[in-house]
Design an enzyme around this catalytic site. Structure first.
Site, PDB file in Angstrom:
ATOM      1  CD  GLU A 237      -3.063   1.156   2.085  1.00  0.00           C
ATOM      2  OE1 GLU A 237      -3.514   2.196   2.577  1.00  0.00           O
ATOM      3  OE2 GLU A 237      -3.564   0.030   2.279  1.00  0.00           O
TER       4      GLU A 237
ATOM      5  CD  GLU B  12       2.051   8.489   4.500  1.00  0.00           C
ATOM      6  OE1 GLU B  12       2.357   9.625   4.074  1.00  0.00           O
ATOM      7  OE2 GLU B  12       1.061   7.843   4.100  1.00  0.00           O
TER       8      GLU B  12
ATOM      9  CG  ASP C  44       9.853   9.551  -3.421  1.00  0.00           C
ATOM     10  OD1 ASP C  44       8.668   9.250  -3.659  1.00  0.00           O
ATOM     11  OD2 ASP C  44      10.590  10.117  -4.246  1.00  0.00           O
TER      12      ASP C  44
ATOM     13  CG  ASP D 219      -2.025  15.922  -3.289  1.00  0.00           C
ATOM     14  OD1 ASP D 219      -2.859  16.459  -4.058  1.00  0.00           O
ATOM     15  OD2 ASP D 219      -1.403  16.558  -2.423  1.00  0.00           O
TER      16      ASP D 219
ATOM     17  CE  LYS E 128      -4.224  26.341  -7.129  1.00  0.00           C
ATOM     18  NZ  LYS E 128      -3.443  27.373  -6.411  1.00  0.00           N
TER      19      LYS E 128
ATOM     20  CG  ASP F 240     -11.819  12.594  -2.969  1.00  0.00           C
ATOM     21  OD1 ASP F 240     -10.782  12.771  -3.652  1.00  0.00           O
ATOM     22  OD2 ASP F 240     -12.041  13.209  -1.907  1.00  0.00           O
TER      23      ASP F 240
ATOM     24  CE  LYS G  90     -10.908   7.650  12.697  1.00  0.00           C
ATOM     25  NZ  LYS G  90     -10.067   8.139  13.820  1.00  0.00           N
TER      26      LYS G  90
END
Length: 239
Positions: free
Chosen positions: A69, A94, A121, A144, A148, A180, A218
Site C-alpha cells: 500500500e 508513507e 519516497d 493527492d 491545478k 474522490d 475516515k
C-alpha cells in the site's frame, strides 16, 4: 529510523538537482504519542530505506502473498486490513512522519505480525527496494490529485510510474486505486490505457464497485458526507 525521505541527486559538478515529487514535505505536527510509537516500535515494524532489493523472507515471519500500500495516511485502515487478512503480508509506504507514528501506534495496539512499513519516497522504494515479480497486489488509496494543471507533473500515477508497477506485480496481480477526484480518475485511465499488460476489471472499462476488502477510511467518510463520489479503479496484470 532515518529522517530523510528522499535521496538527493547531484550532477558531475556536485550541483544539487531539483527533483519533482508527488508530495510536499510539510512541517506538520507530529504528536508526542506518535513520536513515542516511532521510538518504541520502529525497530519491530519499520524497514529502513536501502539501495538494494529487499529479501521479503527476512522481514516477514511467514511466507505469504505480499500486498503493497502506497500512502497509507494514518495507517488505521491498513492495520485493520492486515488484521482481516492474516494469510497475507502487508508492506506500507508513507512519507509523513505523523502517519508513520500513527500506524505504528495502531499496529502495536493490535499486535500485528504481518505488517511492515517504510518511511520514504514511494518512487525510490519501488525502483530500489521492491524485487520484480513479487507483489500480489498494489493498492493506492486517495493519492493527492494535485488539481491545478501546473501541478499535474507532481501526480504520482503517471504513465511511467504505472509501468514500474507492472514490473513488480506477479502475473494476475492486482493494481487497485481509489480516488474522490473525478478528473484524476479519468486522468489515470488515460495514462494507463496504452500499457498493454493491464486489464481493466471494470465491465465498462472504467470503474468498479468498492470491494468489501477495501475499508472505508475516515477521509472517505468525510467526503461521502460532503456528497463526493468515490472512484475505484482495478486492473489485473496479464502477460
Amino acid at each position: 529510523m532515518k529522517n530523510n525521505i528522499i535521496t538527493p541527486r547531484y550532477n558531475l559538478e556536485g550541483v544539487f538537482l531539483r527533483q519533482i515529487h508527488s508530495f510536499v514535505c510539510r512541517k506538520g505536527r507530529t504528536t508526542t504519542s506518535q513520536l513515542s510509537a516511532i521510538k518504541k516500535y520502529w525497530s519491530l515494524i519499520g524497514v529502513d530505506f536501502q539501495l538494494n532489493a529487499l529479501n521479503f523472507s527476512s522481514i516477514f515471519k511467514h511466507r505469504a502473498p505480499i500486498i503493497l500500500e502506497i500512502g497509507f495516511g494514518s495507517g488505521e485502515s491498513l492495520v485493520k486490513t492486515a488484521m482481516n487478512f492474516p494469510d497475507k503480508n502487508f508492506l506500507g509506504i508513507e512519507v509523513y512522519k505523523s502517519g508513520i507514528g500513527s500506524c505504528l501506534h495502531y499496529a502495536s495496539s493490535y499486535q500485528i505480525q504481518n505488517l511492515r512499513i517504510i518511511y520514504y519516497d514511494a518512487t525510490e522504494v519501488m525502483y530500489n527496494m521492491i524485487p520484480d515479480d513479487t507483489l500480489s497486489k498494489v493498492q493506492i488509496f486517495f493519492p493527492d490529485p494535485w488539481h491545478k494543471k501546473r501541478h499535474h507533473k507532481r501526480r504520482l500515477l503517471k504513465n511511467i510510474f504505472l509501468k514500474i508497477i507492472t514490473k513488480k506485480l506477479i502475473i494476475d496481480g492486482i493494481l487497485h486505486i481509489a480516488t474522490d477526484s473525478e478528473s484524476y480518475a479519468f486522468y489515470i485511465l488515460d495514462e494507463i490505457k496504452d500499457i498493454k499488460n493491464y486489464k481493466n476489471l471494470s465491465e465498462k472499462n472504467n470503474f468498479v464497485k468498492r470491494p468489501v476488502s477495501r475499508i472505508i477510511t475516515k477521509f472517505e467518510k468525510k467526503g461521502l458526507l460532503q456528497g463526493k463520489k468515490i472512484f475505484d479503479l482495478m486492473f489485473q496484470l496479464k502477460k
